[in-house]
Motif scaffolding. Structure first.
Motif, PDB file in Angstrom:
ATOM      1  N   ALA A  11       6.455   7.419  -1.565  1.00 24.11           N
ATOM      2  CA  ALA A  11       7.837   7.506  -2.256  1.00 24.11           C
ATOM      3  C   ALA A  11       7.727   8.400  -3.286  1.00 24.11           C
ATOM      4  N   HIS A  12       8.600   9.038  -3.999  1.00 18.57           N
ATOM      5  CA  HIS A  12       8.579  10.149  -4.952  1.00 18.57           C
ATOM      6  C   HIS A  12       9.713  10.045  -5.904  1.00 18.57           C
ATOM      7  N   VAL A  13       9.445   9.988  -7.168  1.00 21.76           N
ATOM      8  CA  VAL A  13      10.330  10.058  -8.380  1.00 21.76           C
ATOM      9  C   VAL A  13      10.220  11.373  -9.087  1.00 21.76           C
TER      10      VAL A  13
ATOM     11  N   ASP B 113       0.873  -1.225  -0.130  1.00 27.16           N
ATOM     12  CA  ASP B 113       0.036   0.038  -0.057  1.00 27.16           C
ATOM     13  C   ASP B 113       0.837   1.211  -0.016  1.00 27.16           C
ATOM     14  N   ILE B 114       1.949   1.286  -0.757  1.00 28.59           N
ATOM     15  CA  ILE B 114       2.712   2.628  -0.832  1.00 28.59           C
ATOM     16  C   ILE B 114       2.306   3.145  -2.242  1.00 28.59           C
ATOM     17  N   GLU B 115       2.303   4.211  -1.912  1.00 31.86           N
ATOM     18  CA  GLU B 115       1.867   5.389  -3.182  1.00 31.86           C
ATOM     19  C   GLU B 115       3.119   5.756  -3.572  1.00 31.86           C
ATOM     20  N   ILE B 116       3.232   5.670  -4.911  1.00 29.17           N
ATOM     21  CA  ILE B 116       4.456   6.324  -5.707  1.00 29.17           C
ATOM     22  C   ILE B 116       4.114   7.346  -6.671  1.00 29.17           C
TER      23      ILE B 116
ATOM     24  N   ALA C 253      13.417   2.098  -1.908  1.00 28.47           N
ATOM     25  CA  ALA C 253      12.425   2.609  -1.503  1.00 28.47           C
ATOM     26  C   ALA C 253      11.361   1.875  -0.850  1.00 28.47           C
ATOM     27  N   VAL C 254      10.748   1.101  -1.631  1.00 28.15           N
ATOM     28  CA  VAL C 254       9.471   0.089  -1.296  1.00 28.15           C
ATOM     29  C   VAL C 254       9.909  -0.521  -0.080  1.00 28.15           C
ATOM     30  N   LYS C 255      11.178  -1.355  -0.008  1.00 29.34           N
ATOM     31  CA  LYS C 255      11.675  -2.270   0.868  1.00 29.34           C
ATOM     32  C   LYS C 255      11.855  -1.462   2.311  1.00 29.34           C
ATOM     33  N   PHE C 256      12.429  -0.401   2.148  1.00 27.05           N
ATOM     34  CA  PHE C 256      12.512   0.249   3.541  1.00 27.05           C
ATOM     35  C   PHE C 256      11.433   1.249   4.041  1.00 27.05           C
ATOM     36  N   THR C 257      10.166   1.350   3.333  1.00 27.40           N
ATOM     37  CA  THR C 257       9.361   2.217   3.563  1.00 27.40           C
ATOM     38  C   THR C 257       8.329   1.370   4.141  1.00 27.40           C
ATOM     39  N   PRO C 258       7.718   1.786   5.442  1.00 26.23           N
ATOM     40  CA  PRO C 258       6.757   1.249   6.051  1.00 26.23           C
ATOM     41  C   PRO C 258       5.293   1.070   5.384  1.00 26.23           C
TER      42      PRO C 258
ATOM     43  N   SER D 115      12.829   9.599  -3.691  1.00 27.01           N
ATOM     44  CA  SER D 115      12.733   9.982  -2.115  1.00 27.01           C
ATOM     45  C   SER D 115      11.634   8.955  -1.534  1.00 27.01           C
ATOM     46  N   ASP D 116      11.870   9.051  -0.196  1.00 30.59           N
ATOM     47  CA  ASP D 116      10.610   8.074   0.300  1.00 30.59           C
ATOM     48  C   ASP D 116      10.438   8.607   1.833  1.00 30.59           C
ATOM     49  N   SER D 117       9.577   8.014   2.449  1.00 27.21           N
ATOM     50  CA  SER D 117       9.302   8.265   3.870  1.00 27.21           C
ATOM     51  C   SER D 117       9.672   7.190   4.748  1.00 27.21           C
ATOM     52  N   GLY D 118      10.736   6.525   4.289  1.00 28.30           N
ATOM     53  CA  GLY D 118      10.989   5.279   4.915  1.00 28.30           C
ATOM     54  C   GLY D 118      11.871   5.255   6.334  1.00 28.30           C
ATOM     55  N   GLU D 119      12.750   4.235   6.580  1.00 24.81           N
ATOM     56  CA  GLU D 119      13.249   4.223   7.495  1.00 24.81           C
ATOM     57  C   GLU D 119      14.615   5.274   7.539  1.00 24.81           C
TER      58      GLU D 119
END
Length: 223
Positions: free
Chosen positions: A130-132, A88-91, A120-125, A146-150
């Motif tokens: 995520a944004h490209v 459920d990660i929005e890119i 980005a997907v692996k390390f984002t809860p 960029s991502d909102s991850g760990e």
């Protein structure tokens, strides 16, 4: 060896359930999707190992052509979408409307983007973002993932592009990685005459990777 076995363990587990359990259609589809994801992860790990071998021996070659980076990013996004949807990660994609044409190998540039996006997907809860972004300058183009991850600790940042380096072994085990993806990213970008850098405000605060590639000379035609 643990990281190589992790995807296979999942594949075997779901396959055994399909053999022995009385599953409804929804559960069966879930099992099949998990098997496909595990097999794809295994293939990617093997391909990374082969590419590292080529990289070390100097046998990694590029088929250089005019490439529009917008098409490269769009193709990588299509590849990564199932993994992002599973968490459920929005890119979000912000692509400059102007063509950003470089002299490069489309498959290798797509591999660069895929590795950054899967990272980005692996390390984002779950349910993260995520944004490209693609930015075109006078002489170079920038791709920013960029991502909102760990996030990445300050003492680890200088080493994130080293082979077999991940922040800690627990992260490696949890995300089934060998620490090869970012090393391959740097090598591929170097071969294209570009640069890549990583930034992070710290643990739990996300990360940003910026790839800079020289634009093709004017008059070279469209990709």
């Amino acid at each position: 060896s643990h990281e190589l076995r992790t995807p296979l363990n999942g594949v075997f587990g779901w396959a055994r359930m399909l053999q022995s359990a009385d599953m409804d259609d929804l559960a069966r589809q879930r099992a099949l999707a998990a098997i496909v994801r595990g097999a794809a992860a295994q293939v990617r790990l093997i391909e990374d190992l082969l590419d590292v071998s080529r990289m070390v021996t100097g046998n990694l070659r590029l088929d250089l052509r005019l490439v529009d980076l917008r098409h490269v990013i769009e193709a990588a996004l299509e590849m990564i979408r199932p993994a992002a949807d599973a968490k459920d990660i929005e890119i979000e994609a912000d692509l400059d409307g102007t063509p950003a044409t470089v002299l490069g190998a489309a498959d290798r540039l797509q591999q660069v983007l895929w590795n950054l996006l899967i990272n980005a997907v692996k390390f984002t809860p779950r349910a993260g973002r995520a944004h490209v972004r693609l930015r075109r300058g006078e002489t170079a183009a920038e791709i920013i993932v960029s991502d909102s991850g760990e996030g990445i600790a300050a003492d680890v940042l200088p080493y994130v592009f080293d082979r077999f380096r991940q922040e800690d072994s627990s992260a490696t085990r949890a995300h089934a990685g060998l620490g090869l993806g970012l090393a391959l990213v740097r090598h591929m970008v170097d071969l294209h005459g570009g640069s890549v850098e990583a930034q992070s405000p710290g643990k739990g605060k996300g990360a940003t990777f910026t790839v800079r590639l020289p634009l093709a000379p004017p008059g070279g035609g469209e990709a």
